[in-house]
Design a protein around this motif. Structure first.
Motif, short mmCIF file in Angstrom:
data_model
loop_
_atom_site.label_atom_id
_atom_site.label_comp_id
_atom_site.label_asym_id
_atom_site.label_seq_id
_atom_site.Cartn_x
_atom_site.Cartn_y
_atom_site.Cartn_z
N GLN A 116 0.83 -1.20 0.00
CA GLN A 116 0.00 0.00 0.00
C GLN A 116 0.87 1.26 0.00
OE1 GLN A 116 -2.76 0.12 3.24
NE2 GLN A 116 -4.13 1.51 2.17
N GLU A 117 1.95 1.23 0.77
CA GLU A 117 2.85 2.38 0.79
C GLU A 117 3.57 2.52 -0.55
OE1 GLU A 117 5.34 1.32 4.04
OE2 GLU A 117 4.01 2.20 5.54
N ARG A 118 3.97 1.37 -1.13
CA ARG A 118 4.70 1.41 -2.39
C ARG A 118 3.84 1.97 -3.52
NH1 ARG A 118 7.21 -4.10 -4.33
NH2 ARG A 118 6.30 -4.45 -2.31
N TYR A 119 2.56 1.65 -3.51
CA TYR A 119 1.68 2.08 -4.61
C TYR A 119 0.94 3.37 -4.29
CZ TYR A 119 2.54 -2.67 -6.18
OH TYR A 119 3.15 -3.83 -6.58
N SER A 120 1.29 4.06 -3.21
CA SER A 120 0.58 5.28 -2.84
C SER A 120 0.91 6.45 -3.77
CB SER A 120 0.88 5.66 -1.39
OG SER A 120 2.25 5.97 -1.26
N ASP A 121 2.02 6.39 -4.49
CA ASP A 121 2.34 7.44 -5.45
C ASP A 121 2.57 6.81 -6.83
OD1 ASP A 121 4.75 6.20 -5.19
OD2 ASP A 121 5.84 7.93 -4.43
#
Length: 138
Positions: free
Chosen positions: A4-9
């Motif tokens: 989720q953090e990796r795909y947040s941007d």
């Protein structure tokens, strides 16, 4: 780092950046920028299609696995009911027979008990199957 953090941007998608050529006229630079945007958009659309295809294949695999599990559960419950009814019929029949009759007809008793168990468990499993499928439809 979680997914989720990796795909947040947007940085996880590797898109070629536009580099402006200062030596060209502004019309040529505009055309180059426009071409870059078309390539970038096409790339992103293909990336989304690829991800959607991967997601579809995972969902299909999950559905197949779920169907196999349901089938295995149905077969398991059928055999449990079969043996349960068979043993129950055999004990009931033995309760009403005297000792010599039990020995004389023990093979037939077992066969009939298992047959009755199979029929009863088949009927019950069909009822369960119909209830389950009726619930899915409604």
């Amino acid at each position: 780092m979680t997914n989720q953090e990796r795909y947040s941007d947007y940085k996880w998608i590797k898109v070629k950046r536009y580099t402006m050529d200062e030596s060209k006229a502004w019309e040529e630079r505009y055309k180059a920028l426009d071409d870059h945007h078309i390539k970038e958009t096409s790339f992103l659309i293909e990336e989304v299609r690829s991800l959607a295809k991967q997601l579809d294949s995972v969902e299909e695999a999950e559905q197949k696995l779920k169907k196999k599990q349901e089938r295995a559960d149905a077969i398991r419950s059928f055999f449990v009911m079969w043996w349960g009814f068979g043993i129950l019929v055999m004990f009931i029949a033995k309760a009403f027979m005297d000792e010599p009759t039990q020995h004389r007809y023990s093979g037939w008793l077992l066969a009939v008990s298992l047959l009755v168990g199979a029929v009863c468990s088949f009927i019950l499993s069909r009822i369960q199957w119909k209830k389950k499928n009726h619930e899915k439809v409604t």
